[in-house]
Design a protein around this motif. Structure first.
Motif, mmCIF file in Angstrom:
data_model
loop_
_atom_site.group_PDB
_atom_site.id
_atom_site.type_symbol
_atom_site.label_atom_id
_atom_site.label_comp_id
_atom_site.label_asym_id
_atom_site.label_seq_id
_atom_site.Cartn_x
_atom_site.Cartn_y
_atom_site.Cartn_z
ATOM 1 N N LEU A 1 -0.300 0.858 14.885
ATOM 2 C CA LEU A 1 0.918 0.048 14.894
ATOM 3 C C LEU A 1 0.800 -1.087 15.908
ATOM 4 O O LEU A 1 1.280 -2.198 15.690
ATOM 5 C CB LEU A 1 2.138 0.915 15.223
ATOM 6 C CG LEU A 1 2.676 1.795 14.100
ATOM 7 C CD1 LEU A 1 3.778 2.705 14.627
ATOM 8 C CD2 LEU A 1 3.196 0.953 12.938
ATOM 9 N N ARG A 2 0.141 -0.795 17.013
ATOM 10 C CA ARG A 2 -0.057 -1.812 18.055
ATOM 11 C C ARG A 2 -1.124 -2.818 17.641
ATOM 12 O O ARG A 2 -0.948 -4.026 17.793
ATOM 13 C CB ARG A 2 -0.443 -1.116 19.363
ATOM 14 C CG ARG A 2 -0.671 -2.057 20.529
ATOM 15 C CD ARG A 2 -0.971 -1.280 21.799
ATOM 16 N NE ARG A 2 -1.285 -2.175 22.912
ATOM 17 C CZ ARG A 2 -2.497 -2.644 23.177
ATOM 18 N NH1 ARG A 2 -3.510 -2.313 22.388
ATOM 19 N NH2 ARG A 2 -2.707 -3.461 24.194
ATOM 20 N N SER A 3 -2.237 -2.322 17.108
ATOM 21 C CA SER A 3 -3.375 -3.194 16.814
ATOM 22 C C SER A 3 -3.179 -4.047 15.569
ATOM 23 O O SER A 3 -3.758 -5.134 15.469
ATOM 24 C CB SER A 3 -4.650 -2.353 16.644
ATOM 25 O OG SER A 3 -4.946 -1.656 17.828
ATOM 26 N N HIS B 1 -13.684 -3.827 8.528
ATOM 27 C CA HIS B 1 -14.085 -2.476 8.964
ATOM 28 C C HIS B 1 -13.357 -2.096 10.248
ATOM 29 O O HIS B 1 -12.901 -0.954 10.400
ATOM 30 C CB HIS B 1 -15.601 -2.433 9.172
ATOM 31 C CG HIS B 1 -16.106 -1.085 9.575
ATOM 32 N ND1 HIS B 1 -16.258 -0.705 10.897
ATOM 33 C CD2 HIS B 1 -16.484 -0.008 8.841
ATOM 34 C CE1 HIS B 1 -16.700 0.535 10.956
ATOM 35 N NE2 HIS B 1 -16.853 0.981 9.732
ATOM 36 N N ASP B 2 -13.231 -3.035 11.170
ATOM 37 C CA ASP B 2 -12.521 -2.760 12.426
ATOM 38 C C ASP B 2 -11.025 -2.535 12.177
ATOM 39 O O ASP B 2 -10.403 -1.687 12.832
ATOM 40 C CB ASP B 2 -12.708 -3.917 13.408
ATOM 41 C CG ASP B 2 -14.131 -3.978 13.952
ATOM 42 O OD1 ASP B 2 -14.852 -2.970 13.837
ATOM 43 O OD2 ASP B 2 -14.519 -5.040 14.482
ATOM 44 N N LEU B 3 -10.458 -3.297 11.249
ATOM 45 C CA LEU B 3 -9.033 -3.122 10.945
ATOM 46 C C LEU B 3 -8.758 -1.753 10.337
ATOM 47 O O LEU B 3 -7.684 -1.180 10.526
ATOM 48 C CB LEU B 3 -8.557 -4.219 9.978
ATOM 49 C CG LEU B 3 -8.505 -5.645 10.510
ATOM 50 C CD1 LEU B 3 -8.061 -6.609 9.411
ATOM 51 C CD2 LEU B 3 -7.583 -5.772 11.714
ATOM 52 N N VAL C 1 -19.031 -11.890 8.791
ATOM 53 C CA VAL C 1 -18.170 -11.470 9.896
ATOM 54 C C VAL C 1 -16.885 -10.851 9.362
ATOM 55 O O VAL C 1 -16.342 -9.901 9.942
ATOM 56 C CB VAL C 1 -17.860 -12.665 10.827
ATOM 57 C CG1 VAL C 1 -16.847 -12.272 11.896
ATOM 58 C CG2 VAL C 1 -19.140 -13.165 11.483
ATOM 59 N N GLY C 2 -16.400 -11.384 8.235
ATOM 60 C CA GLY C 2 -15.174 -10.858 7.639
ATOM 61 C C GLY C 2 -15.289 -9.388 7.279
ATOM 62 O O GLY C 2 -14.339 -8.619 7.472
ATOM 63 N N LEU D 1 -0.851 -2.827 4.558
ATOM 64 C CA LEU D 1 -0.754 -3.858 5.592
ATOM 65 C C LEU D 1 -2.094 -4.555 5.792
ATOM 66 O O LEU D 1 -2.155 -5.791 5.901
ATOM 67 C CB LEU D 1 -0.288 -3.223 6.907
ATOM 68 C CG LEU D 1 -0.186 -4.151 8.130
ATOM 69 C CD1 LEU D 1 0.783 -5.293 7.869
ATOM 70 C CD2 LEU D 1 0.225 -3.355 9.362
ATOM 71 N N ILE D 2 -3.167 -3.787 5.829
ATOM 72 C CA ILE D 2 -4.494 -4.371 5.998
ATOM 73 C C ILE D 2 -4.843 -5.277 4.821
ATOM 74 O O ILE D 2 -5.404 -6.360 5.000
ATOM 75 C CB ILE D 2 -5.548 -3.266 6.176
ATOM 76 C CG1 ILE D 2 -5.375 -2.596 7.544
ATOM 77 C CG2 ILE D 2 -6.969 -3.817 6.035
ATOM 78 C CD1 ILE D 2 -6.200 -1.349 7.727
#
Length: 204
Positions: A30-32, A101-103, A95-96, A178-179
């Protein structure tokens, strides 16, 4: 609450552990995944203005790269702005994929918790029912109160498992949607950057 946990047996421990992990993931995501953290509104305007004024320096790109996920994507494109359009797009796409992946970090764990929590609860109930029937075999059915109490205790783990699984599944679906929306927004911003850099779109 403590009595309920004790009544549910040892399988309540992994269910509680799952609830703690799920809560931590939800709070962290929720924060990130706040839109202002992932793709700040001012970022694109600022970068395009620097490009227009020919003031875009290496230090600006490093700062952009560390500012946000969108910044990482835009920086990858800007590093290759002197190359042709296809090279710039390939750098952005590479990079995308890392940014996406990080999201999606921890979402697999959250989905796993949503899947295994009701199974742990069901296993606890099955074990509890086995104990109830063992009592029936040894002591008979002379005391319905004892049987009812044993059955209710057996069902506690199922209720606990569902209590963890339902919100975990809801948040997993919410974060996935959301992602997807954030990724679409970043793709639009990156495409706009490529078109502006190569003179195929007006800077507004």
């Amino acid at each position: 609450m403590l009595e309920l946990v004790k009544s549910g047996g040892w399988l309540m421990l992994p269910i509680i552990a799952c609830s703690i992990v799920a809560l931590g993931i939800v709070i962290e995501r929720l924060r990130s995944l706040q839109r202002k953290r992932v793709m700040p509104e001012y970022l694109m305007r600022q970068i395009l203005q620097l490009h227009k004024d020919d003031k875009l320096k290496l230090a600006d790109l490093e700062k952009l790269k560390s500012s946000s996920p969108l910044g990482r994507i835009l920086a990858a494109g800007l590093v290759n702005r002197d190359h042709n359009k296809e090279v710039m797009k390939e750098a952005i796409e590479e990079v995308g994929r890392q940014v996406v992946h990080d999201l999606e970090r921890y979402l697999n764990t959250l989905g796993t918790i949503a899947s295994i929590s009701p199974l742990l609860g069901l296993l606890g109930t099955v074990i509890g029912m086995i104990k109830v029937f063992s009592v029936i075999v040894t002591a008979g059915v002379g005391d319905p109160g004892v049987l009812a109490g044993g059955i209710s205790e057996a069902l506690i783990t199922t209720a606990a498992g569902l209590s963890v699984a339902i919100p975990s599944l809801m948040f997993h679906r919410y974060f996935s949607g959301l992602i997807d929306r954030l990724v679409i927004g970043m793709e639009e911003q990156a495409l706009k950057l490529v078109e502006v850099i190569h003179g195929e779109r007006e800077l507004r």
